[in-house]
Design a protein around this motif. Structure first.
Motif, PDB file in Angstrom:
ATOM      1  N   LYS A  49       0.867  -1.174   0.000  1.00  0.00           N
ATOM      2  CA  LYS A  49       0.000   0.000   0.000  1.00  0.00           C
ATOM      3  C   LYS A  49       0.901   1.220   0.000  1.00  0.00           C
ATOM      4  O   LYS A  49       1.584   1.485   0.983  1.00  0.00           O
ATOM      5  CB  LYS A  49      -0.889   0.015   1.239  1.00  0.00           C
ATOM      6  N   PRO A  50       0.949   1.931  -1.120  1.00  0.00           N
ATOM      7  CA  PRO A  50       1.823   3.103  -1.170  1.00  0.00           C
ATOM      8  C   PRO A  50       1.368   4.174  -0.178  1.00  0.00           C
ATOM      9  O   PRO A  50       0.195   4.250   0.176  1.00  0.00           O
ATOM     10  CB  PRO A  50       1.687   3.606  -2.604  1.00  0.00           C
ATOM     11  N   ASN A  51       2.314   4.967   0.282  1.00  0.00           N
ATOM     12  CA  ASN A  51       1.978   6.076   1.174  1.00  0.00           C
ATOM     13  C   ASN A  51       0.984   6.986   0.481  1.00  0.00           C
ATOM     14  O   ASN A  51       1.035   7.191  -0.724  1.00  0.00           O
ATOM     15  CB  ASN A  51       3.233   6.872   1.540  1.00  0.00           C
ATOM     16  N   MET A  52       0.091   7.529   1.269  1.00  0.00           N
ATOM     17  CA  MET A  52      -0.921   8.474   0.801  1.00  0.00           C
ATOM     18  C   MET A  52      -1.927   7.847  -0.169  1.00  0.00           C
ATOM     19  O   MET A  52      -2.509   8.526  -1.001  1.00  0.00           O
ATOM     20  CB  MET A  52      -0.277   9.726   0.183  1.00  0.00           C
ATOM     21  N   ALA A  53      -2.135   6.523  -0.078  1.00  0.00           N
ATOM     22  CA  ALA A  53      -3.178   5.872  -0.869  1.00  0.00           C
ATOM     23  C   ALA A  53      -4.481   5.938  -0.095  1.00  0.00           C
ATOM     24  O   ALA A  53      -4.533   5.582   1.082  1.00  0.00           O
ATOM     25  CB  ALA A  53      -2.804   4.423  -1.157  1.00  0.00           C
ATOM     26  N   CYS A  54      -5.536   6.414  -0.751  1.00  0.00           N
ATOM     27  CA  CYS A  54      -6.846   6.526  -0.114  1.00  0.00           C
ATOM     28  C   CYS A  54      -7.350   5.140   0.258  1.00  0.00           C
ATOM     29  O   CYS A  54      -7.337   4.215  -0.563  1.00  0.00           O
ATOM     30  CB  CYS A  54      -7.833   7.209  -1.058  1.00  0.00           C
ATOM     31  N   MET A  55      -7.802   4.977   1.486  1.00  0.00           N
ATOM     32  CA  MET A  55      -8.267   3.681   1.966  1.00  0.00           C
ATOM     33  C   MET A  55      -9.643   3.326   1.396  1.00  0.00           C
ATOM     34  O   MET A  55     -10.047   2.173   1.449  1.00  0.00           O
ATOM     35  CB  MET A  55      -8.294   3.662   3.481  1.00  0.00           C
ATOM     36  N   LEU A  67      -5.420  11.588   8.283  1.00  0.00           N
ATOM     37  CA  LEU A  67      -6.167  11.762   9.523  1.00  0.00           C
ATOM     38  C   LEU A  67      -5.706  10.758  10.570  1.00  0.00           C
ATOM     39  O   LEU A  67      -5.107   9.731  10.234  1.00  0.00           O
ATOM     40  CB  LEU A  67      -7.662  11.580   9.242  1.00  0.00           C
ATOM     41  N   LEU A  68      -6.002  11.032  11.817  1.00  0.00           N
ATOM     42  CA  LEU A  68      -5.677  10.133  12.935  1.00  0.00           C
ATOM     43  C   LEU A  68      -4.186   9.795  12.967  1.00  0.00           C
ATOM     44  O   LEU A  68      -3.807   8.631  13.110  1.00  0.00           O
ATOM     45  CB  LEU A  68      -6.516   8.860  12.869  1.00  0.00           C
ATOM     46  N   GLY A  69      -3.362  10.798  12.806  1.00  0.00           N
ATOM     47  CA  GLY A  69      -1.913  10.581  12.866  1.00  0.00           C
ATOM     48  C   GLY A  69      -1.384   9.717  11.736  1.00  0.00           C
ATOM     49  O   GLY A  69      -0.420   8.987  11.905  1.00  0.00           O
ATOM     50  N   GLY A  70      -2.026   9.781  10.570  1.00  0.00           N
ATOM     51  CA  GLY A  70      -1.575   9.001   9.414  1.00  0.00           C
ATOM     52  C   GLY A  70      -2.184   7.622   9.338  1.00  0.00           C
ATOM     53  O   GLY A  70      -1.895   6.865   8.412  1.00  0.00           O
ATOM     54  N   LYS A  71      -3.038   7.254  10.285  1.00  0.00           N
ATOM     55  CA  LYS A  71      -3.658   5.926  10.278  1.00  0.00           C
ATOM     56  C   LYS A  71      -4.809   5.836   9.280  1.00  0.00           C
ATOM     57  O   LYS A  71      -5.198   4.753   8.879  1.00  0.00           O
ATOM     58  CB  LYS A  71      -4.162   5.562  11.669  1.00  0.00           C
ATOM     59  N   LEU A  72      -5.358   6.975   8.888  1.00  0.00           N
ATOM     60  CA  LEU A  72      -6.458   7.015   7.934  1.00  0.00           C
ATOM     61  C   LEU A  72      -6.109   8.011   6.833  1.00  0.00           C
ATOM     62  O   LEU A  72      -5.914   9.197   7.099  1.00  0.00           O
ATOM     63  CB  LEU A  72      -7.761   7.436   8.633  1.00  0.00           C
ATOM     64  N   ILE A  73      -6.018   7.523   5.611  1.00  0.00           N
ATOM     65  CA  ILE A  73      -5.713   8.364   4.452  1.00  0.00           C
ATOM     66  C   ILE A  73      -6.936   8.343   3.542  1.00  0.00           C
ATOM     67  O   ILE A  73      -7.415   7.272   3.174  1.00  0.00           O
ATOM     68  CB  ILE A  73      -4.483   7.833   3.668  1.00  0.00           C
ATOM     69  N   LEU A  74      -7.448   9.526   3.197  1.00  0.00           N
ATOM     70  CA  LEU A  74      -8.626   9.622   2.338  1.00  0.00           C
ATOM     71  C   LEU A  74      -8.433  10.685   1.270  1.00  0.00           C
ATOM     72  O   LEU A  74      -7.908  11.761   1.542  1.00  0.00           O
ATOM     73  CB  LEU A  74      -9.871   9.973   3.161  1.00  0.00           C
ATOM     74  N   GLY A  78     -13.011   9.823  -1.401  1.00  0.00           N
ATOM     75  CA  GLY A  78     -13.129   8.876  -0.299  1.00  0.00           C
ATOM     76  C   GLY A  78     -13.738   9.510   0.936  1.00  0.00           C
ATOM     77  O   GLY A  78     -14.552   8.899   1.633  1.00  0.00           O
ATOM     78  N   LEU A  79     -13.352  10.760   1.202  1.00  0.00           N
ATOM     79  CA  LEU A  79     -13.900  11.499   2.344  1.00  0.00           C
ATOM     80  C   LEU A  79     -15.398  11.734   2.149  1.00  0.00           C
ATOM     81  O   LEU A  79     -16.193  11.552   3.073  1.00  0.00           O
ATOM     82  CB  LEU A  79     -13.159  12.824   2.499  1.00  0.00           C
ATOM     83  N   GLU A  80     -15.796  12.089   0.932  1.00  0.00           N
ATOM     84  CA  GLU A  80     -17.214  12.298   0.639  1.00  0.00           C
ATOM     85  C   GLU A  80     -18.006  11.000   0.801  1.00  0.00           C
ATOM     86  O   GLU A  80     -19.109  10.996   1.347  1.00  0.00           O
ATOM     87  CB  GLU A  80     -17.381  12.865  -0.775  1.00  0.00           C
ATOM     88  N   LYS A  81     -17.431   9.871   0.347  1.00  0.00           N
ATOM     89  CA  LYS A  81     -18.096   8.573   0.510  1.00  0.00           C
ATOM     90  C   LYS A  81     -18.262   8.234   1.987  1.00  0.00           C
ATOM     91  O   LYS A  81     -19.315   7.740   2.405  1.00  0.00           O
ATOM     92  CB  LYS A  81     -17.293   7.467  -0.182  1.00  0.00           C
ATOM     93  N   LEU A  82     -17.227   8.480   2.773  1.00  0.00           N
ATOM     94  CA  LEU A  82     -17.290   8.211   4.203  1.00  0.00           C
ATOM     95  C   LEU A  82     -18.364   9.062   4.875  1.00  0.00           C
ATOM     96  O   LEU A  82     -19.158   8.557   5.681  1.00  0.00           O
ATOM     97  CB  LEU A  82     -15.928   8.461   4.856  1.00  0.00           C
ATOM     98  N   LEU A  83     -18.412  10.346   4.542  1.00  0.00           N
ATOM     99  CA  LEU A  83     -19.426  11.226   5.117  1.00  0.00           C
ATOM    100  C   LEU A  83     -20.828  10.795   4.732  1.00  0.00           C
ATOM    101  O   LEU A  83     -21.754  10.832   5.555  1.00  0.00           O
ATOM    102  CB  LEU A  83     -19.170  12.683   4.698  1.00  0.00           C
ATOM    103  N   ASP A  84     -21.019  10.356   3.468  1.00  0.00           N
ATOM    104  CA  ASP A  84     -22.324   9.850   3.033  1.00  0.00           C
ATOM    105  C   ASP A  84     -22.729   8.629   3.840  1.00  0.00           C
ATOM    106  O   ASP A  84     -23.873   8.480   4.261  1.00  0.00           O
ATOM    107  CB  ASP A  84     -22.299   9.479   1.536  1.00  0.00           C
ATOM    108  N   GLU A  85     -21.768   7.711   4.080  1.00  0.00           N
ATOM    109  CA  GLU A  85     -22.040   6.499   4.860  1.00  0.00           C
ATOM    110  C   GLU A  85     -22.436   6.862   6.284  1.00  0.00           C
ATOM    111  O   GLU A  85     -23.350   6.276   6.864  1.00  0.00           O
ATOM    112  CB  GLU A  85     -20.822   5.582   4.888  1.00  0.00           C
ATOM    113  N   ILE A  86     -21.744   7.815   6.870  1.00  0.00           N
ATOM    114  CA  ILE A  86     -22.031   8.219   8.262  1.00  0.00           C
ATOM    115  C   ILE A  86     -23.409   8.856   8.341  1.00  0.00           C
ATOM    116  O   ILE A  86     -24.179   8.568   9.270  1.00  0.00           O
ATOM    117  CB  ILE A  86     -20.945   9.190   8.782  1.00  0.00           C
ATOM    118  N   GLU A  87     -23.753   9.696   7.366  1.00  0.00           N
ATOM    119  CA  GLU A  87     -25.055  10.376   7.380  1.00  0.00           C
ATOM    120  C   GLU A  87     -26.206   9.400   7.156  1.00  0.00           C
ATOM    121  O   GLU A  87     -27.284   9.587   7.683  1.00  0.00           O
ATOM    122  CB  GLU A  87     -25.078  11.475   6.320  1.00  0.00           C
ATOM    123  N   ASN A  88     -25.966   8.355   6.390  1.00  0.00           N
ATOM    124  CA  ASN A  88     -27.031   7.380   6.102  1.00  0.00           C
ATOM    125  C   ASN A  88     -26.892   6.258   7.069  1.00  0.00           C
ATOM    126  O   ASN A  88     -27.484   5.426   7.385  1.00  0.00           O
ATOM    127  CB  ASN A  88     -26.944   6.866   4.664  1.00  0.00           C
TER     128      ASN A  88
END
Length: 88
Positions: A49-55, A67-74, A78-88
């Motif tokens: 998994k290359p550095n800075m690859a969106c999860m 995000l989270l000290g480099g533990k989550l890369i979006l 990807g960030l928009e998809k995550l926010l959509d999932e959280i809202e729904n």
């Protein structure tokens, strides 16, 4: 370290075939890059998994959010998809 009980022989060209069960459990697909490490007398294979690859999308970019000290890369997508999932 966990033993799989799987044994494979090295062929004439130095290749080893990874069993389908192992590839499925590690989510390895055809042409996926694999990183190789050596630890003493052990060879360790890890899905690369290359550095800075969106999860979420797999997109690699220096513009991705770390995000989270480099533990989550979006990526933005990807960030928009995550926010959509959280809202729904």
């Amino acid at each position: 370290m966990k033993s799989t009980g799987m044994v494979r022989k090295v062929d004439e060209l130095g290749r080893i075939t990874l069993p389908i069960e192992l590839r499925r459990s590690l989510d390895l697909d055809v042409k996926d890059p694999v990183e190789i490490f050596i630890d003493g007398d052990q060879i360790i294979l890890k899905k690369y998994k290359p550095n800075m690859a969106c999860m979420a999308t797999g997109e690699v970019s220096d513009d991705n959010y770390s995000l989270l000290g480099g533990k989550l890369i979006l990526s933005r997508e990807g960030l928009e998809k995550l926010l959509d999932e959280i809202e729904n």
